[in-house]
Design a protein around this motif. Structure first.
Motif, PDB file in Angstrom:
ATOM      1  N   THR A 256       0.806  -1.220   0.000  1.00 15.56           N
ATOM      2  CA  THR A 256       0.000   0.000   0.000  1.00 15.56           C
ATOM      3  C   THR A 256       0.840   1.272   0.000  1.00 15.56           C
ATOM      4  N   ASN A 466      -4.426  -8.068  -9.065  1.00 13.05           N
ATOM      5  CA  ASN A 466      -4.228  -8.364  -7.645  1.00 13.05           C
ATOM      6  C   ASN A 466      -5.576  -8.339  -6.926  1.00 13.05           C
ATOM      7  N   PRO A 469      -5.125  -4.766  -1.909  1.00  8.27           N
ATOM      8  CA  PRO A 469      -4.135  -3.691  -2.092  1.00  8.27           C
ATOM      9  C   PRO A 469      -2.678  -4.090  -1.882  1.00  8.27           C
ATOM     10  N   SER A 471      -0.486  -5.952  -3.382  1.00 15.02           N
ATOM     11  CA  SER A 471       0.371  -5.937  -4.569  1.00 15.02           C
ATOM     12  C   SER A 471       1.298  -7.143  -4.687  1.00 15.02           C
ATOM     13  N   ILE A 475       1.143  -4.628  -8.978  1.00 18.06           N
ATOM     14  CA  ILE A 475       0.257  -3.816  -9.810  1.00 18.06           C
ATOM     15  C   ILE A 475       0.830  -2.438 -10.129  1.00 18.06           C
ATOM     16  N   GLN A 476       1.619  -1.856  -9.210  1.00 20.02           N
ATOM     17  CA  GLN A 476       2.099  -0.483  -9.447  1.00 20.02           C
ATOM     18  C   GLN A 476       3.223  -0.412 -10.471  1.00 20.02           C
ATOM     19  N   LYS A 483      -6.011  -3.356  -9.147  1.00 16.59           N
ATOM     20  CA  LYS A 483      -6.094  -3.618  -7.708  1.00 16.59           C
ATOM     21  C   LYS A 483      -7.528  -3.941  -7.316  1.00 16.59           C
ATOM     22  N   GLN A 485     -10.955  -4.566  -5.386  1.00 18.70           N
ATOM     23  CA  GLN A 485     -11.643  -3.916  -4.290  1.00 18.70           C
ATOM     24  C   GLN A 485     -13.151  -3.937  -4.558  1.00 18.70           C
TER      25      GLN A 485
END
Length: 560
Positions: A256, A466, A469, A471, A475-476, A483, A485
């Motif tokens: 995160t 993913n 959060p 990861s 993902i980033q 992400k 959710q």
């Protein structure tokens, strides 16, 4: 120690942060309390003598949800609990009476005989499940505690284990999948990985860290171990006077609060690399923050200290000598997943294969071992990109092997979508997840091949899904990072990150993806969204412009 190194970071509170070298070892939270009460390594014998005999219900909470991780075991998610309840239920309510087991495979290297052992464990004890993780491990599901001693016996007899595969420990050491065979290799990291395993793993001196500690070592110019997102990485370089060795990076990690690692600026000789690795872990052990689990990774210490102070403490207090300055790695030449048929230094070839989002099975691993041996191979390696390599293949048998494995879902010539898509475990088994990932990612790949196959794309394009959060699927640092959710009421979907990447994606440095304000995509709409944004890239890009470069300059309307 001098007051310079023990003083608290300017601007931060004087409240104890749980740094052993500064605050002493008094536990400041329940996680530190259970680690202080009994080292996580000690649970192994209790599993063998007690829990495997008396069953799941005999396991106390600190062992079940704590120390079991030191031996690669997490309770898996109870079936039928949807994502809307993930953040509302306690660990016991989310947990099934089965385990995910992670087999530690440092450098991802196994023989075909070891591969058969892994395969048969899957068939006998894991309902034929096996996933290739993005840290070169094999992960099983549906493991019963009663079967763990027999699994360990088989692994140990074959030279494998699950020690410190999870927990607040030095996790698996990622290594170049082409170590020792690539013609353009700068330095072979295999001896360093072997030395670290022999000296420092399964060792109480290093088995109580503030949080997990991730390592990567490569000597290949493709920069194939995602070095920017590990706590420590050793990257092959050539020093103008000292020859081949490693450049030291520290403080990377996603989750995160993503942060890319930084160069310390020192050159590490191969013969001292294991010692330097241990010294970096020791700095983290003694100075890392233990007070809050959300700030316990090495990246937070590096952010507060800076690499200059870190280097000083490393040299003065742990190595007791200065390390020479060193050069940075050359930019990657690409191909870091090693998919395809490639010549080795000895005249043989390796065959790099892409399973869909890392999902395989014990039955498939058996077939892989058989077919590899028919092609004269006795060695296989898993990669940090959820891929698998068959080494030492007879060049005259390579095409036959490629065709045989493609029929079984292992592709040496995959589409850019099948090659570049990665997914974490997701809600199928993970207690932290909100959404399904593996099956959805496979569906997205099939749809993109059907819809966009006529575009003839050859440029790398990473699509990472993913389930939460944290990861695990990076993902980033993907071209398209998703992400999981809850996005509206009871609807599941994804926040979108665009244009991320690492130096091993043929760019000079890593870059985190951008988010578009308010952009969330439902699971049902995901194939449509990815198709739309890829088509816009093709339509709007400048000559040879990568997806990441376009995504960072495009306006938000084009990315929606």
């Amino acid at each position: 120690m001098t007051s310079t190194t023990t003083a608290r970071t300017p601007g931060r509170t004087n409240k104890p942060q749980g740094q052993w070298a500064v605050d002493g070892r008094a536990p400041l939270n329940p996680n530190e309390e259970f680690k202080a009460a009994d080292n996580g390594l000690n649970v192994r014998q209790r599993i063998i003598d007690t829990y495997a005999v008396e069953g799941f219900d005999s396991i106390p909470d600190d062992d079940l949800h704590g120390r079991f991780r030191w031996w690669g075991l997490y309770t898996q998610r109870k079936q039928g609990i949807d994502g809307a309840r993930t953040s509302k239920l306690a660990a016991d309510e989310l947990s099934d009476k089965y385990f995910m087991m992670r087999v530690r495979l440092d450098g991802g290297a196994v023989s075909t005989e070891q591969l058969r052992v892994l395969a048969q464990i899957s068939v006998d004890f894991a309902r034929d499940t096996a996933d290739i993780s993005d840290r070169q491990n094999i992960q099983y599901h549906w493991i019963r505690v009663e079967d763990v001693p027999e699994i360990w016996r088989r692994l140990n007899e074959a030279g494998m284990d699950t020690v410190e595969a999870c927990g607040d420990t030095p996790r698996v050491i990622m290594g170049s999948p082409v170590a020792g065979i690539a013609a353009d290799e700068i330095v072979d990291p295999t001896p360093v990985i072997d030395q670290i395993k022999a000296r420092y793993l399964n060792n109480p001196e290093f088995s109580n860290l503030p949080r997990k500690f991730k390592s990567a070592i490569t000597g290949h110019p493709s920069l194939d171990v995602v070095h920017e997102i590990n706590d420590i990485s050793l990257v092959g370089v050539r020093h103008p006077e000292l020859g081949a060795g490693f450049d030291l990076w520290v403080g990377g990690g996603l989750s995160t609060v993503p942060r890319l690692a930084e160069r310390v600026g020192v050159f590490v000789r191969p013969e001292e690399a294991a010692e330097v690795w241990a010294a970096v872990v020791s700095v983290f052990r003694d100075y890392g923050y233990r007070r809050q689990r959300t700030r316990n990774r090495l990246k937070f210490l590096i952010a507060d200290w800076g690499v200059a102070r870190f280097r000083q403490v490393l040299q003065d207090e742990y190595l007791h000598r200065a390390l020479p300055d060193g050069p940075a790695p050359e930019p990657s030449r690409g191909g870091s997943d090693h998919v395809g048929v490639h010549a080795q230094a000895d005249g043989r070839v390796w065959v790099g294969l892409a399973p869909t989002v890392g999902r395989v099975s014990g039955s498939l691993l058996h077939e892989l071992a058989d077919l590899a041996e028919q092609a004269d191979s006795r060695r296989v390696r898993f990669t940090p990109h959820q891929k698998v390599l068959v080494l030492d293949v007879d060049p005259e048998r390579a095409d036959t092997l490629v065709g045989q494995l493609a029929e079984r879902g292992l592709h040496a010539r995959p589409s850019v979508f099948r090659r570049g898509t990665m997914a974490c475990t997701g809600i199928e088994y993970c207690k932290l997840a909100f959404v399904e990932t593996k099956g959805l990612a496979a569906h997205v790949v099939d749809e993109l091949e059907r819809r966009l196959g006529d575009l003839g794309l050859t440029e790398p394009l990473s699509i990472n899904l993913n389930g939460c959060p944290n990861s695990c699927a990076r993902i980033q640092v993907a071209d398209i990072g998703l992400k999981g959710q809850l996005i509206a009421g009871e609807e599941f979907g994804f926040q979108v990150h665009l244009g991320g990447g690492l130096a091993d994606d043929t760019r000079e440095g890593g870059e985190l993806g951008r988010t578009v304000r308010g952009l969330k995509v439902s699971a049902n709409d995901l194939p449509d969204y990815v198709e739309r944004v890829v088509r816009r890239w093709i339509e709007q890009r400048n000559e040879s412009e990568t997806f990441a470069a376009w995504a960072h300059r495009a306006d938000e309307e084009a990315l929606a």
